[in-house]
Design a protein around this motif. Structure first.
Motif, PDB file in Angstrom:
ATOM      1  N   PRO A   1      -0.170  -0.772   7.143  1.00  0.00           N
ATOM      2  CA  PRO A   1      -0.527  -0.294   5.806  1.00  0.00           C
ATOM      3  C   PRO A   1      -1.091   1.121   5.844  1.00  0.00           C
ATOM      4  O   PRO A   1      -1.534   1.602   6.896  1.00  0.00           O
ATOM      5  CB  PRO A   1      -1.605  -1.288   5.361  1.00  0.00           C
ATOM      6  N   VAL A   2      -1.087   1.766   4.698  1.00  0.00           N
ATOM      7  CA  VAL A   2      -1.820   3.026   4.543  1.00  0.00           C
ATOM      8  C   VAL A   2      -3.307   2.710   4.777  1.00  0.00           C
ATOM      9  O   VAL A   2      -3.807   1.691   4.292  1.00  0.00           O
ATOM     10  CB  VAL A   2      -1.594   3.574   3.118  1.00  0.00           C
TER      11      VAL A   2
ATOM     12  N   ALA B   1      -5.774  -6.716   1.888  1.00  0.00           N
ATOM     13  CA  ALA B   1      -6.701  -7.408   0.988  1.00  0.00           C
ATOM     14  C   ALA B   1      -7.338  -6.436  -0.002  1.00  0.00           C
ATOM     15  O   ALA B   1      -7.506  -6.771  -1.188  1.00  0.00           O
ATOM     16  CB  ALA B   1      -7.782  -8.111   1.801  1.00  0.00           C
ATOM     17  N   GLN B   2      -7.685  -5.255   0.471  1.00  0.00           N
ATOM     18  CA  GLN B   2      -8.303  -4.269  -0.431  1.00  0.00           C
ATOM     19  C   GLN B   2      -7.335  -3.836  -1.517  1.00  0.00           C
ATOM     20  O   GLN B   2      -7.725  -3.665  -2.683  1.00  0.00           O
ATOM     21  CB  GLN B   2      -8.771  -3.049   0.359  1.00  0.00           C
ATOM     22  N   CYS B   3      -6.073  -3.678  -1.153  1.00  0.00           N
ATOM     23  CA  CYS B   3      -5.064  -3.298  -2.140  1.00  0.00           C
ATOM     24  C   CYS B   3      -4.906  -4.397  -3.186  1.00  0.00           C
ATOM     25  O   CYS B   3      -4.826  -4.121  -4.384  1.00  0.00           O
ATOM     26  CB  CYS B   3      -3.732  -3.014  -1.445  1.00  0.00           C
ATOM     27  N   VAL B   4      -4.861  -5.650  -2.745  1.00  0.00           N
ATOM     28  CA  VAL B   4      -4.784  -6.769  -3.684  1.00  0.00           C
ATOM     29  C   VAL B   4      -6.002  -6.766  -4.596  1.00  0.00           C
ATOM     30  O   VAL B   4      -5.884  -6.953  -5.821  1.00  0.00           O
ATOM     31  CB  VAL B   4      -4.677  -8.114  -2.933  1.00  0.00           C
TER      32      VAL B   4
ATOM     33  N   THR C   1       0.817  -1.218   0.000  1.00  0.00           N
ATOM     34  CA  THR C   1       0.000   0.000   0.000  1.00  0.00           C
ATOM     35  C   THR C   1       0.848   1.264   0.000  1.00  0.00           C
ATOM     36  O   THR C   1       0.307   2.362  -0.161  1.00  0.00           O
ATOM     37  CB  THR C   1      -0.924   0.042   1.236  1.00  0.00           C
ATOM     38  N   PHE C   2       2.162   1.132   0.180  1.00  0.00           N
ATOM     39  CA  PHE C   2       3.023   2.300   0.279  1.00  0.00           C
ATOM     40  C   PHE C   2       3.152   2.986  -1.084  1.00  0.00           C
ATOM     41  O   PHE C   2       3.187   2.317  -2.128  1.00  0.00           O
ATOM     42  CB  PHE C   2       4.416   1.925   0.781  1.00  0.00           C
TER      43      PHE C   2
ATOM     44  N   VAL D   1       4.385  -6.951  -9.089  1.00  0.00           N
ATOM     45  CA  VAL D   1       4.581  -8.364  -8.763  1.00  0.00           C
ATOM     46  C   VAL D   1       3.265  -8.957  -8.264  1.00  0.00           C
ATOM     47  O   VAL D   1       2.906 -10.089  -8.631  1.00  0.00           O
ATOM     48  CB  VAL D   1       5.691  -8.536  -7.709  1.00  0.00           C
ATOM     49  N   VAL D   2       2.532  -8.212  -7.433  1.00  0.00           N
ATOM     50  CA  VAL D   2       1.216  -8.671  -6.972  1.00  0.00           C
ATOM     51  C   VAL D   2       0.323  -8.984  -8.169  1.00  0.00           C
ATOM     52  O   VAL D   2      -0.368 -10.010  -8.203  1.00  0.00           O
ATOM     53  CB  VAL D   2       0.544  -7.618  -6.073  1.00  0.00           C
ATOM     54  N   ARG D   3       0.370  -8.117  -9.158  1.00  0.00           N
ATOM     55  CA  ARG D   3      -0.451  -8.313 -10.348  1.00  0.00           C
ATOM     56  C   ARG D   3      -0.112  -9.628 -11.058  1.00  0.00           C
ATOM     57  O   ARG D   3      -0.988 -10.301 -11.595  1.00  0.00           O
ATOM     58  CB  ARG D   3      -0.243  -7.132 -11.308  1.00  0.00           C
ATOM     59  N   GLN D   4       1.160  -9.994 -11.030  1.00  0.00           N
ATOM     60  CA  GLN D   4       1.606 -11.175 -11.759  1.00  0.00           C
ATOM     61  C   GLN D   4       1.420 -12.486 -11.000  1.00  0.00           C
ATOM     62  O   GLN D   4       1.269 -13.543 -11.624  1.00  0.00           O
ATOM     63  CB  GLN D   4       3.091 -11.016 -12.140  1.00  0.00           C
ATOM     64  N   VAL D   5       1.456 -12.428  -9.689  1.00  0.00           N
ATOM     65  CA  VAL D   5       1.313 -13.661  -8.899  1.00  0.00           C
ATOM     66  C   VAL D   5      -0.132 -14.155  -8.995  1.00  0.00           C
ATOM     67  O   VAL D   5      -1.065 -13.420  -8.671  1.00  0.00           O
ATOM     68  CB  VAL D   5       1.697 -13.420  -7.427  1.00  0.00           C
ATOM     69  N   PRO D   6      -0.336 -15.395  -9.429  1.00  0.00           N
ATOM     70  CA  PRO D   6      -1.701 -15.930  -9.511  1.00  0.00           C
ATOM     71  C   PRO D   6      -2.368 -15.958  -8.138  1.00  0.00           C
ATOM     72  O   PRO D   6      -1.711 -16.202  -7.122  1.00  0.00           O
ATOM     73  CB  PRO D   6      -1.489 -17.355 -10.048  1.00  0.00           C
TER      74      PRO D   6
END
Length: 260
Positions: A211-212, A228-231, A181-182, A191-196
């Motif tokens: 987190p922010v 979780a919201q950021c993901v 969230t930073f 990287v989050v976007r790419q990890v299934p």
């Protein structure tokens, strides 16, 4: 319901909560954080941590020695296996390698890491891995010693996609903390976007890395909802979907939490 897959409840400053850990658990429950995994960092404080965790049905524990604490002693396999038999212990670690903060204990770090992996293979409990500035050595040791049928998790992940990919090939999940969230974490969010999603966990690593919008304040398990919201925002999912998938991932990896 959310699961905080990595926190340090025994490290929380409870002075603002009348020294009541129950207050932290209740605050998390109010945010639909139904379960927490309290992670060990050394053998000296582990018995006290287990005593605290045993009071709560929805809190699990790990057993292990953080790489920054190996100067206090490298745990042998037999000791780790002894703790692995404890009903509340569902994982080993956190272990791993940290060359950023401490390079003078590299030999001990590697020995400890291997011991955790051997105990993991024998106990069938997954291993929680901390890695910083040690990408190549971490993957190399995992390739040599991990039981891929058991696997584990790279927690509080801050490395690149290539390391995540290599770890997932070894049956490791990738866990993200409030760091995503930073404002300066754009590369990590990619990287989050790419990890299934089937390989992804969420955590707080509380009391660190809030987190922010709570950055700079003590972190707590309740704030895993912000992770979780950021993901969800990155993946284009509803937060409820992230909660369900990551909870299922937790149960799949830490199967003792379900069967025990």
């Amino acid at each position: 319901m959310f699961v905080d897959s990595h926190c340090h409840l025994d490290r929380l400053d409870l002075s603002a909560r009348n020294n009541q850990l129950q207050s932290v658990i209740d605050a998390a429950t109010e945010k639909n954080v139904s379960r927490m995994l309290c992670v060990a960092i050394d053998m000296q404080t582990l018995p006290g941590m287990l005593e605290k965790v045993n009071r709560f049905d929805n809190v699990y524990a790990s057993a292990g020695v953080h790489p920054l604490h190996v100067s206090d002693g490298v745990p042998d396999v037999a000791t780790l296996l002894g703790y692995a038999a404890e009903p509340k212990v569902i994982a080993l670690g956190e272990t791993g390698l940290d060359y950023y903060y401490q390079k003078d204990t590299v030999t001990q770090q590697r020995e400890s890491f291997v011991n955790h992996l051997q105990a993991s293979a024998q106990s069938r409990l997954p291993v929680i891995v901390h890695t910083r500035d040690a990408r190549d050595d971490t993957i190399s040791i995992l390739r040599q010693h991990v039981d891929t049928a058991v696997g584990g998790v790279l927690h509080c992940f801050t490395e690149n996609w290539e390391m995540a990919r290599q770890a997932m090939d070894l049956n490791f999940m990738i866990s993200f903390s409030g760091i995503i969230t930073f404002r300066n974490a754009a590369e990590l969010r990619e990287v989050v976007r790419q990890v299934p999603m089937e390989n992804l966990l969420i955590e707080t690593d509380s009391p660190y890395l809030a987190p922010v919008p709570y950055r700079g304040k003590p972190n707590e398990p309740q704030y895993v909802v912000e992770v979780a919201q950021c993901v969800a925002d990155i993946k284009g999912l509803r937060i409820e979907e992230v909660a369900e998938i990551t909870s299922n991932n937790f149960d799949r990896l830490f199967s003792k939490a379900v069967s025990g």
